[in-house]
Design a protein around this motif. Structure first.
Motif, PDB file in Angstrom:
ATOM      1  N   VAL A 258      -4.745 -19.094  61.752  1.00  0.00           N
ATOM      2  CA  VAL A 258      -6.197 -19.566  61.943  1.00  0.00           C
ATOM      3  C   VAL A 258      -6.339 -19.774  60.417  1.00  0.00           C
ATOM      4  N   LEU A 259      -5.806 -19.216  59.617  1.00  0.00           N
ATOM      5  CA  LEU A 259      -6.231 -19.442  58.136  1.00  0.00           C
ATOM      6  C   LEU A 259      -5.844 -20.917  57.733  1.00  0.00           C
ATOM      7  N   SER A 260      -4.710 -21.277  58.167  1.00  0.00           N
ATOM      8  CA  SER A 260      -4.399 -22.823  58.053  1.00  0.00           C
ATOM      9  C   SER A 260      -5.336 -23.680  58.838  1.00  0.00           C
ATOM     10  N   ALA A 261      -5.572 -23.460  59.819  1.00  0.00           N
ATOM     11  CA  ALA A 261      -6.658 -24.152  60.405  1.00  0.00           C
ATOM     12  C   ALA A 261      -8.199 -24.431  59.764  1.00  0.00           C
TER      13      ALA A 261
ATOM     14  N   LEU B 133      -4.685 -13.760  48.902  1.00  0.00           N
ATOM     15  CA  LEU B 133      -4.127 -12.578  49.334  1.00  0.00           C
ATOM     16  C   LEU B 133      -4.293 -12.371  50.741  1.00  0.00           C
ATOM     17  N   LEU B 134      -3.370 -11.390  51.240  1.00  0.00           N
ATOM     18  CA  LEU B 134      -3.474 -11.064  52.519  1.00  0.00           C
ATOM     19  C   LEU B 134      -3.674  -9.411  52.574  1.00  0.00           C
TER      20      LEU B 134
ATOM     21  N   LEU C 152       0.400 -17.254  51.899  1.00  0.00           N
ATOM     22  CA  LEU C 152       1.359 -18.225  51.522  1.00  0.00           C
ATOM     23  C   LEU C 152       0.675 -19.566  51.591  1.00  0.00           C
ATOM     24  N   VAL C 153      -0.240 -19.850  50.992  1.00  0.00           N
ATOM     25  CA  VAL C 153      -0.972 -21.033  51.073  1.00  0.00           C
ATOM     26  C   VAL C 153      -1.354 -21.605  49.732  1.00  0.00           C
ATOM     27  N   ALA C 154      -1.400 -22.988  49.678  1.00  0.00           N
ATOM     28  CA  ALA C 154      -1.917 -23.752  48.473  1.00  0.00           C
ATOM     29  C   ALA C 154      -3.126 -23.584  48.146  1.00  0.00           C
TER      30      ALA C 154
END
Length: 180
Positions: free
Chosen positions: A166-169, A120-121, A113-115
């Motif tokens: 971690v993905l967001s960072a 995919l996860l 859930l990222v722009a």
């Protein structure tokens, strides 16, 4: 994240590619962090090892890696489609450890859930046949143009929310270097 245990690699010339594409690779390689560079030849690959040390008695911590792979124009979208395809083909499989012990692997894919242009996860659970210990491997893939940012970590027993953190960072850091 424990930055004291970071193992960083940068290559202008990626690892030698395999003759087998991601779409055709064995299910047992879904949990291997280098399957991207082995089966989908990037133009550039940068990777760093990451670790979160345990917090409290019930926390096992985790280890994993972040990588950024740059592909030739249009190829990153094909790589993302191939990852979805192999995960769909490998929803349930058996893997054998070096000592002959079988593991039952299950794989599933949800959206990260990222722009981004695509994300995919990948959830991969490996369990011993006796119903004992299991390992959960979560790998997030985010495509931004011709770049795929991957964050992978392995935990014991159950998923955690650390992958998204971690993905967001990692995405924030990447975008700050590209002005995006």
């Amino acid at each position: 994240m424990d930055t004291a245990d970071v193992n960083s690699t940068t290559t202008g010339a990626p690892h030698t590619p395999s003759a087998v594409s991601i779409a055709s690779m064995p299910c047992s390689e879904l949990g291997v962090e280098s399957f991207m560079t082995a089966h989908a030849h990037p133009v550039e690959d940068v990777a760093v090892g990451v670790e979160r040390t345990p917090v409290g008695d019930d926390d096992m911590g985790w280890f994993g890696q972040e990588s950024l792979d740059r592909y030739a124009p249009g190829q990153a979208a094909e790589v993302m489609a191939a990852i979805r395809g192999v995960a769909g083909r490998c929803t349930s499989s058996t893997n054998t450890l070096a000592d002959g012990t079988p593991l039952r692997d299950t794989a599933s894919v949800t959206a990260a859930l990222v722009a981004a242009d695509d994300s995919l996860l990948l959830h991969l659970t490996s369990a011993f046949p006796d119903g004992g210990q299991q390992f959960v491997n979560e790998t997030a893939f985010v495509r931004m143009g011709d770049v795929i940012l991957m964050v992978q970590h392995v935990v014991e027993d159950h998923p955690s929310s650390d992958t998204e953190t971690v993905l967001s960072a990692a995405m924030t850091a990447y975008r700050s270097t590209t002005g995006g």
